[in-house]
Scaffold this motif. Structure first.
Motif, PDB file in Angstrom:
ATOM      1  N   GLY A 289      35.186  44.099  34.815  1.00 27.83           N
ATOM      2  CA  GLY A 289      36.627  44.055  35.063  1.00 27.83           C
ATOM      3  C   GLY A 289      37.023  44.214  36.512  1.00 27.83           C
ATOM      4  O   GLY A 289      38.209  44.293  36.834  1.00 27.83           O
ATOM      5  N   SER A 290      36.044  44.244  37.431  1.00 29.58           N
ATOM      6  CA  SER A 290      36.370  44.407  38.855  1.00 29.58           C
ATOM      7  C   SER A 290      36.539  43.065  39.561  1.00 29.58           C
ATOM      8  O   SER A 290      36.909  43.024  40.739  1.00 29.58           O
ATOM      9  CB  SER A 290      35.304  45.245  39.559  1.00 29.58           C
ATOM     10  N   PHE A 291      36.249  41.955  38.851  1.00 27.72           N
ATOM     11  CA  PHE A 291      36.506  40.625  39.404  1.00 27.72           C
ATOM     12  C   PHE A 291      37.150  39.779  38.318  1.00 27.72           C
ATOM     13  O   PHE A 291      36.664  39.735  37.181  1.00 27.72           O
ATOM     14  CB  PHE A 291      35.220  39.965  39.899  1.00 27.72           C
ATOM     15  N   ARG A 292      38.253  39.124  38.653  1.00 29.97           N
ATOM     16  CA  ARG A 292      39.023  38.373  37.668  1.00 29.97           C
ATOM     17  C   ARG A 292      38.233  37.173  37.134  1.00 29.97           C
ATOM     18  O   ARG A 292      37.666  36.392  37.893  1.00 29.97           O
ATOM     19  CB  ARG A 292      40.327  37.869  38.282  1.00 29.97           C
ATOM     20  N   GLN A 293      38.244  37.038  35.819  1.00 24.73           N
ATOM     21  CA  GLN A 293      37.519  35.936  35.193  1.00 24.73           C
ATOM     22  C   GLN A 293      38.117  34.582  35.578  1.00 24.73           C
ATOM     23  O   GLN A 293      37.385  33.615  35.808  1.00 24.73           O
ATOM     24  CB  GLN A 293      37.533  36.093  33.671  1.00 24.73           C
ATOM     25  N   ASP A 294      39.477  34.506  35.653  1.00 26.38           N
ATOM     26  CA  ASP A 294      40.092  33.216  35.975  1.00 26.38           C
ATOM     27  C   ASP A 294      39.759  32.770  37.398  1.00 26.38           C
ATOM     28  O   ASP A 294      39.554  31.583  37.657  1.00 26.38           O
ATOM     29  CB  ASP A 294      41.610  33.247  35.760  1.00 26.38           C
TER      30      ASP A 294
END
Length: 457
Positions: A289-294
């Motif tokens: 959750g520390s880097f956005r998937q989109d």
């Protein structure tokens, strides 16, 4: 002068006519097809310099045509026209091998930029560069580096975002530069930025720019990195270090192809290709959750892996020779070479720091070695760099320099000690550098290196 030709594929006559008028005004001859079958027949009969295709066709879709062109006419760049906001389709087309995409309603300025960029791939000098195995910045003869060079040539023909993965020091920025230099944007800026080196409070201004007076300290307008790279390539190194708030703004800028400077009320269009890299495990950061998937999905359209140096040890002699020649030129010193024993030692070393570590090892060995041949003992692998003695309280026994008790800039302080010691040695030897080096207990090369580093030549 050869006239460029373009094939326009769309089942709507009005769209075909609009595209034809725009391209003819650019001096481009056009042919058109209402469906996939006709498009294939026209391309089989005669190749085109460019193909523009709609996504939705009566007998298939644009991605089917992209795949067919990749197999049968790989020299023809193909751009797809997608529905507004349908980024999933655009990314799917890029993964299939599309050169680029443009969204409906088609902005003619954006279309003209895309067409001009694609046609540069047909220029003779670009065609020649694509047909040779010129190593460029990626030196080596190993199978791994040959494969990497081939991949960069192929990716240079596309405008798809590329995510470059690899360990620290493996050469990710060199790969990004090679993609840029071999592509249609080579005449425009290549702007590299280390995302981890920008303070979070300055990131928006650094990336997107600001207007004068928009915040305290904004004494003049600033264009920002995106606009500095306009027409060229923006390389986002260590992209994993971006804070989440900045990731959201970066995603919007990439998707909208526009930026809004701090203090500005309107967005400014930008035409850039995004390349990014990190040594971290980005998919794992997405899970945490520390880097956005989109954002990950948007920058990782195509992934390119750079092999570590330990997996291509046969390249070490070529790299080492190149590095030593460069160092000798930079410091105006006689060249040096590695002994067979030193070379064998390097080949057996694991290089956790990869090519960057090899550069550091050789630069240190070059400056400390008196001979023209660098032997194993000169490499000092796993030892601290040899330098001047550390500071002590009170006065230094050699220089008499007082060490301040309060806060100080350590680098400036040590540089001052080094400068004084060299000046005294040169004065004592009447500026005989060989004698001064001996008096200082360092090699002649080390003295030349320090004189250049300190600006004392």
């Amino acid at each position: 002068m050869t006239t460029h030709t373009a094939l326009i594929v769309d089942d709507e006559p009005d769209i075909r006519e609009l595209l034809e008028i725009t391209l003819v005004r650019m001096g481009i001859a056009t042919r058109s097809a209402p469906d996939l079958t006709t498009a294939r027949e026209l391309l089989e009969a005669e190749p085109a310099h460019l193909c523009l295709t709609d996504m939705n066709l009566p007998d298939g879709n644009g991605i089917d045509l992209v795949s067919w062109i990749q197999e049968h006419r790989p020299e023809t760049p193909v751009a797809v026209i997608t529905a507004y906001g349908n980024m999933d389709t655009a990314i799917e087309a890029l993964k299939a091998g599309a050169f680029d995409f443009v969204s409906k309603p088609v902005e003619l300025t954006r279309l003209r930029e895309l067409v001009s960029s694609a046609l540069r791939l047909s220029e003779p000098e670009h065609q020649e560069s694509q047909q040779t195995d010129d190593p460029g910045l990626l030196l080596g003869k190993s199978e791994e580096i040959r494969r990497l060079r081939s991949q960069t040539r192929k990716l240079a023909r596309s405008q798809a975002p590329v995510f470059i993965s690899g360990e620290s020091g493996s050469g990710k920025e060199l790969v990004a530069r090679m993609i840029h230099l071999q592509g249609p944007r080579s005449g425009a800026p290549f702007v590299a930025v280390n995302c981890g080196a920008i303070p979070s409070e300055l990131m928006e201004s650094e990336f997107f720019g600001h207007r004068k007076g928009s915040f305290t300290g904004a004494t003049e307008n600033k264009e920002g990195l995106f606009r500095s790279a306009d027409g060229g390539t923006l390389f986002l190194d260590e992209v994993a270090d971006l804070p989440l708030a900045m990731q959201v703004k970066l995603l919007r800028a990439i998707q909208e192809k526009a930026v809004r400077p701090v203090g500005e009320s309107r967005e400014i269009p930008v035409d850039i290709r995004i390349l990014s890299a990190t040594h971290k495990n980005l998919p794992e950061l997405v899970k945490e959750g520390s880097f956005r998937q989109d954002l990950f999905y948007r920058i990782n359209v195509i992934e390119l892996s750079v092999p570590p140096l330990r997996e291509r040890i046969e390249d070490i002699p070529i790299l080492a020779s190149h590095i030593l020649e460069r160092i000798a030129r930079e410091y105006d010193c006689p060249p040096a070479r590695l002994s067979p024993g030193a070379l064998a030692y390097l080949k057996g070393y694991g290089f956790p720091g990869n090519v960057r570590e090899l550069e550091n090892i050789l630069e240190r060995a070059f400056t400390l070695c008196d001979s023209e041949v660098i032997d194993t003992d000169d490499l000092h692998i796993g030892t601290a760099p040899v330098d001047l003695p550390a500071e002590r309280g009170g006065q230094d026994a050699n220089t008499g320099t007082a060490v301040p008790d309060g806060e100080m800039n350590l680098e400036d302080f040590l540089e001052n000690i080094e400068r004084q010691a060299i000046e005294k040695a040169l004065e004592a030897t009447r500026w005989n550098k060989t004698a001064a080096a001996k008096r200082l207990g360092i090699s002649f090369r080390a003295l030349r290196y320090r004189l250049k580093k300190l600006g004392m030549e």
